[in-house]
Design a protein around this motif. Structure first.
Motif, mmCIF file in Angstrom:
data_model
loop_
_atom_site.group_PDB
_atom_site.id
_atom_site.type_symbol
_atom_site.label_atom_id
_atom_site.label_comp_id
_atom_site.label_asym_id
_atom_site.label_seq_id
_atom_site.Cartn_x
_atom_site.Cartn_y
_atom_site.Cartn_z
ATOM 1 N N SER A 117 53.131 26.639 160.091
ATOM 2 C CA SER A 117 52.511 27.464 160.675
ATOM 3 C C SER A 117 52.790 26.018 162.078
ATOM 4 N N LEU A 118 53.618 25.144 162.346
ATOM 5 C CA LEU A 118 54.320 24.351 163.069
ATOM 6 C C LEU A 118 55.165 24.456 164.334
ATOM 7 N N GLY A 119 55.270 26.615 163.891
ATOM 8 C CA GLY A 119 56.160 26.985 164.527
ATOM 9 C C GLY A 119 55.052 27.900 165.504
ATOM 10 N N SER A 120 54.068 27.976 165.502
ATOM 11 C CA SER A 120 53.295 28.985 165.933
ATOM 12 C C SER A 120 51.851 28.194 166.675
ATOM 13 N N PRO A 121 50.960 29.290 167.967
ATOM 14 C CA PRO A 121 50.287 28.153 168.509
ATOM 15 C C PRO A 121 49.614 28.174 168.588
ATOM 16 N N ARG B 271 49.217 36.144 169.318
ATOM 17 C CA ARG B 271 47.882 35.160 168.844
ATOM 18 C C ARG B 271 47.115 35.700 167.525
ATOM 19 N N TYR B 272 46.348 36.334 168.234
ATOM 20 C CA TYR B 272 45.643 36.995 166.566
ATOM 21 C C TYR B 272 46.357 36.971 165.457
ATOM 22 N N TYR B 273 47.022 37.498 165.390
ATOM 23 C CA TYR B 273 47.996 37.492 164.112
ATOM 24 C C TYR B 273 48.271 36.143 163.590
ATOM 25 N N PHE C 249 46.693 31.336 160.623
ATOM 26 C CA PHE C 249 46.431 29.917 160.219
ATOM 27 C C PHE C 249 45.274 30.147 159.741
ATOM 28 N N VAL C 250 44.183 30.930 159.582
ATOM 29 C CA VAL C 250 42.475 30.499 159.226
ATOM 30 C C VAL C 250 42.753 31.153 157.603
ATOM 31 N N HIS C 251 43.306 32.151 157.560
ATOM 32 C CA HIS C 251 43.632 32.805 155.872
ATOM 33 C C HIS C 251 44.513 31.953 155.296
ATOM 34 N N ARG C 252 44.965 30.777 156.071
ATOM 35 C CA ARG C 252 45.976 30.350 155.124
ATOM 36 C C ARG C 252 46.879 31.517 154.426
#
Length: 233
Positions: free
Chosen positions: A75-79, A60-62, A67-70
């Motif tokens: 990212s639809l497949g990420s939580p 999740r951190y990854y 996600f934050v740094h674009r």
């Protein structure tokens, strides 16, 4: 002054001796306890769940970092997307009750347009279907973790693998526990998706039947949601 120093040294030695005796007794107690299978079993389950949780948090951190740094192209497949949406949609405070919480979430969802609600519905439906189809994989992972735990507890041995009545019962017990843990975890995720999807559908139905909402003609194409998802990916 010398007598005071000798007194301090003597008291320090007494305290150290008592502490050493206490640590020795505690060490013996822990050693005796860990000779019991149920204590080993509980410790192995706890350490295994802690390890899985650390791995999950690392993943999740990854995703959050990228996600934050674009750095994620899609990212639809990420939580990260869903988790961040829920964190911003539901206040992180003590629960005010079931209906107040649902009303608050409804007020946030009602700010979306019908097309956006359809997209969100498709996203949740896809995640639910993915979790249901992935259940066999989750069960297999739980069984593998159970086998690894059995090897780690020295119940089974890689060299000269053999099954006695005792090792078989203990190994089967570990497999069942990890199977149940995997089952509960996947059902929790499916229930979360299903409940949120129900609120989304209720808001969508309310918007479509609201005479004060701007008209937005729904498409008759049965693959409308999938096409919209591709266009926004």
């Amino acid at each position: 002054m010398d007598q005071l120093w000798q007194l301090i040294v003597l008291v320090s030695k007494l305290l150290w001796a008592k502490a050493a005796a206490g640590f020795f007794a505690l060490g013996v107690l822990i050693e005796v306890l860990f000779q019991n299978f149920w204590v080993q079993f509980s410790a192995a389950i706890f350490i295994g769940m802690l390890t899985v949780k650390i791995i999950e948090l690392s993943i999740r951190y990854y995703y959050y970092h990228n996600f934050v740094h674009r750095k994620l192209k899609n990212s639809l497949g990420s939580p990260a997307d869903l988790d961040l949406f829920l964190q911003t949609s539901m206040k992180r405070e003590i629960s005010r009750g079931l209906l107040p919480n649902l009303n608050y979430l409804r007020s946030r969802l009602m700010q979306m347009r019908p097309t956006e609600l359809r997209l969100f519905h498709t996203y949740l439906k896809t995640n639910t279907r993915t979790m249901k189809n992935g259940k066999p994989v989750g069960y297999a992972i739980g069984i593998l973790i159970g086998l690894f735990t059995s090897f780690a507890m020295d119940i089974l041995h890689l060299e000269g693998l053999s099954f006695s009545q005792e090792s078989t019962v203990k190994t089967v017990l570990l497999l069942l526990v990890w199977f149940v843990i995997a089952h509960l975890w996947m059902n929790k995720r499916i229930r979360t998706f299903a409940q949120l999807d129900g609120v989304v559908l209720a808001c969508l139905n309310e918007k479509l039947h609201d005479p004060f909402e701007p008209d937005e003609e729904p498409s008759d194409d049965p693959y409308f949601e999938e096409k919209m998802m591709k266009e926004h990916s």
